[in-house]
Design an enzyme around this catalytic site. Structure first.
Site, PDB file in Angstrom:
ATOM      1  CD  GLU A  93      -3.048  -1.005   2.220  1.00  0.00           C
ATOM      2  OE1 GLU A  93      -4.217  -1.193   1.881  1.00  0.00           O
ATOM      3  OE2 GLU A  93      -2.724  -0.762   3.395  1.00  0.00           O
ATOM      4  CB  CYS A 106       2.965   7.823   2.763  1.00  0.00           C
ATOM      5  SG  CYS A 106       3.402   6.648   4.071  1.00  0.00           S
ATOM      6  CB  CYS A 113       7.055  -5.071   8.626  1.00  0.00           C
ATOM      7  SG  CYS A 113       8.279  -4.202   9.641  1.00  0.00           S
ATOM      8  CB  CYS A 117       5.842  -2.363  16.207  1.00  0.00           C
ATOM      9  SG  CYS A 117       7.539  -1.871  15.849  1.00  0.00           S
ATOM     10  CB  CYS A 120       2.683  -1.446  13.545  1.00  0.00           C
ATOM     11  SG  CYS A 120       2.847  -0.973  11.808  1.00  0.00           S
ATOM     12  N   GLY A 160       6.845  -1.730   6.107  1.00  0.00           N
ATOM     13  CA  GLY A 160       8.235  -2.194   6.093  1.00  0.00           C
ATOM     14  C   GLY A 160       9.165  -1.328   6.909  1.00  0.00           C
ATOM     15  CD  GLU A 161      13.189  -0.028  10.042  1.00  0.00           C
ATOM     16  OE1 GLU A 161      12.223   0.439  10.673  1.00  0.00           O
ATOM     17  OE2 GLU A 161      14.156   0.676   9.682  1.00  0.00           O
ATOM     18  CB  SER A 192       9.730   6.706   9.565  1.00  0.00           C
ATOM     19  OG  SER A 192       9.370   6.371  10.877  1.00  0.00           O
ATOM     20  CB  SER A 215       9.262   4.469  15.291  1.00  0.00           C
ATOM     21  OG  SER A 215       8.846   4.890  14.015  1.00  0.00           O
ATOM     22  CG  LEU A 216      11.902   7.192  21.618  1.00  0.00           C
ATOM     23  CD1 LEU A 216      13.133   6.309  21.470  1.00  0.00           C
ATOM     24  CD2 LEU A 216      12.316   8.578  22.099  1.00  0.00           C
ATOM     25  CG  HIS A 217       6.394   4.509  19.097  1.00  0.00           C
ATOM     26  ND1 HIS A 217       5.858   5.674  18.604  1.00  0.00           N
ATOM     27  CD2 HIS A 217       6.620   3.738  17.997  1.00  0.00           C
ATOM     28  CE1 HIS A 217       5.757   5.600  17.294  1.00  0.00           C
ATOM     29  NE2 HIS A 217       6.217   4.444  16.901  1.00  0.00           N
ATOM     30  CG  ASN A 291      -3.915   6.213  13.566  1.00  0.00           C
ATOM     31  OD1 ASN A 291      -4.799   7.061  13.686  1.00  0.00           O
ATOM     32  ND2 ASN A 291      -2.704   6.517  13.111  1.00  0.00           N
ATOM     33  CB  CYS A 334       0.769   6.452  11.557  1.00  0.00           C
ATOM     34  SG  CYS A 334       1.271   8.039  10.995  1.00  0.00           S
TER      35      CYS A 334
END
Ligand code: SAH
Length: 345
Positions: A93, A106, A113, A117, A120, A160-161, A192, A215-217, A291, A334
């Site tokens: 996507e 984007c 991935c 996480c 996600c 993906g990373e 990112s 992406s710390l979170h 989200n 996201c």
């Protein structure tokens, strides 16, 4: 098709070498590069080439093409989510967002991935393969062709990373930046990462002034380890050390992304701990109300908590913004992108 090369995967020098092997001069490679990056998919449309060369290209190469398998347009803000089918049938996507300052694409960097996480959607169905540089470029080209709009900004924040697909990502960045192609400035590109430390350090030396988002979170290893398995490999201290190297080498300010999850990482103490760790860094914090993703029970922090959190960070002199949620009615926000078809009613 397998033994043929996808012309979109070649950078300018590789295309020159490829054409030289066909007995062609340099300027031909340049002409072809320009056609490809305009989104032309058929050698026959490259009208400044001889018929013979066009036929030869068809024999020895192909031009990859993403198929628009589905398209959803947000009624709220015009954000468009594309489900693209790759040449081998895999699905990814990509999202087109309309901002006042222009159109942003984007894009995805992998099919699935492997980072795992917990909040996600992209990680849910596992990992299949890396995308090639041409397949990443093609997402931008296909969005332009389909929408008739010029893409001015690219964010590598889809599925993906990206740093888990390092060589192809760096090649892609050079392709989109090339003056004979889309010519998108590095300052208009954001990448990112969930925090692959060796690759962050390597990226700092590529001489590409892109914006790096981390992406710390979470403010500590305990919380981060629970929601992001990558933290068991690279602790927050190691990650922040790599970030400092990155800002020192590139002189670029980086962004910390922080998904606000109610009751998990959004307390006053969490904000104070985070501020203590990053207050002297060249950085900016972007808070993202988490989200919803099916299969998880995470809930968005409420407005009050988000404002309190923001206030604490700002009190320490850390610039903080709250991300606007675009395309949430079409699951294009996201963490909501995935590699399989989802029906949105
Ligand atoms: N793998 C990279 C690229 C993905 S970018 C990375 O981790 O950074 C997508 C961004 O959305 C990341 O910051 C990711 O952590 C964040 N994200 C993932 N799931 C989310 C969710 N449910 N709500 C809000 N943000 C989310």
């Amino acid at each position: 098709m397998e033994d043929k090369v996808n012309l979109l995967d070649l950078d300018a020098e590789e295309l020159e070498r490829f054409l030289a092997a066909l007995g062609q001069e340099k300027f031909r490679a340049r002409q072809i590069y320009q056609w490809l990056h305009k989104g032309i998919r058929n050698a026959d449309e490259m009208t400044n080439l001889s018929k013979g060369l066009r036929q030869r290209l068809d024999e020895v190469a192909y031009i990859g093409k993403l198929n628009v398998a589905n398209k959803l347009v947000s009624r709220l803000d015009g954000t468009t989510k594309y489900l693209f089918e790759l040449n081998d049938g895999n699905l990814i996507e990509s999202v087109m967002m309309l901002y006042k300052h222009g159109v942003t694409a984007c894009i995805s960097s992998q099919v699935g991935c492997r980072m795992g996480c917990s909040f996600c959607a992209s990680t849910g169905a596992g990992f299949v393969r890396n995308l090639s540089a041409g397949e990443m470029l093609d997402q931008v080209l296909s969005i332009q062709t389909d929408s008739g709009k010029r893409v001015g900004n690219v964010v590598i924040m889809g599925i993906g990373e990206p740093l888990d697909n390092y060589d192809n990502i760096v090649k892609f960045l050079r392709l989109v930046n090339h003056p004979d192609g889309l010519n998108i400035g590095y300052r208009h590109i954001s990448l990112s990462t969930c925090g692959l430390v060796p690759e962050i350090i390597k990226l700092s030396r590529e001489n590409m002034p892109i914006t790096l988002s981390i992406s710390l979170h979470a403010p500590n290893d305990e919380i981060r380890g629970q929601i992001m398995p990558v933290n068991r490999k690279y602790s927050i201290d190691k990650l922040l050390e790599a970030c400092k190297i990155y800002t020192e080498v590139t002189k670029r300010r980086l962004t910390f992304e922080y998904a606000m999850i109610s009751g998990v990482n959004d307390s006053r103490e969490n904000a104070l701990e985070l501020a203590g760790r990053i207050k002297r860094m060249l950085c900016h914090v972007n808070l993202i109300p988490v989200n919803t993703v099916s299969g998880t029970s995470y809930k968005k922090s409420n407005r009050q908590n988000i404002n309190l959190f923001r206030g604490i960070l700002e009190g320490y002199g850390i610039e903080t913004t709250v991300r606007r949620e675009l395309g949430s009615d079409i699951n294009a926000a996201c963490g909501q992108l995935r590699r399989n078809t989802v029906v949105v009613e």
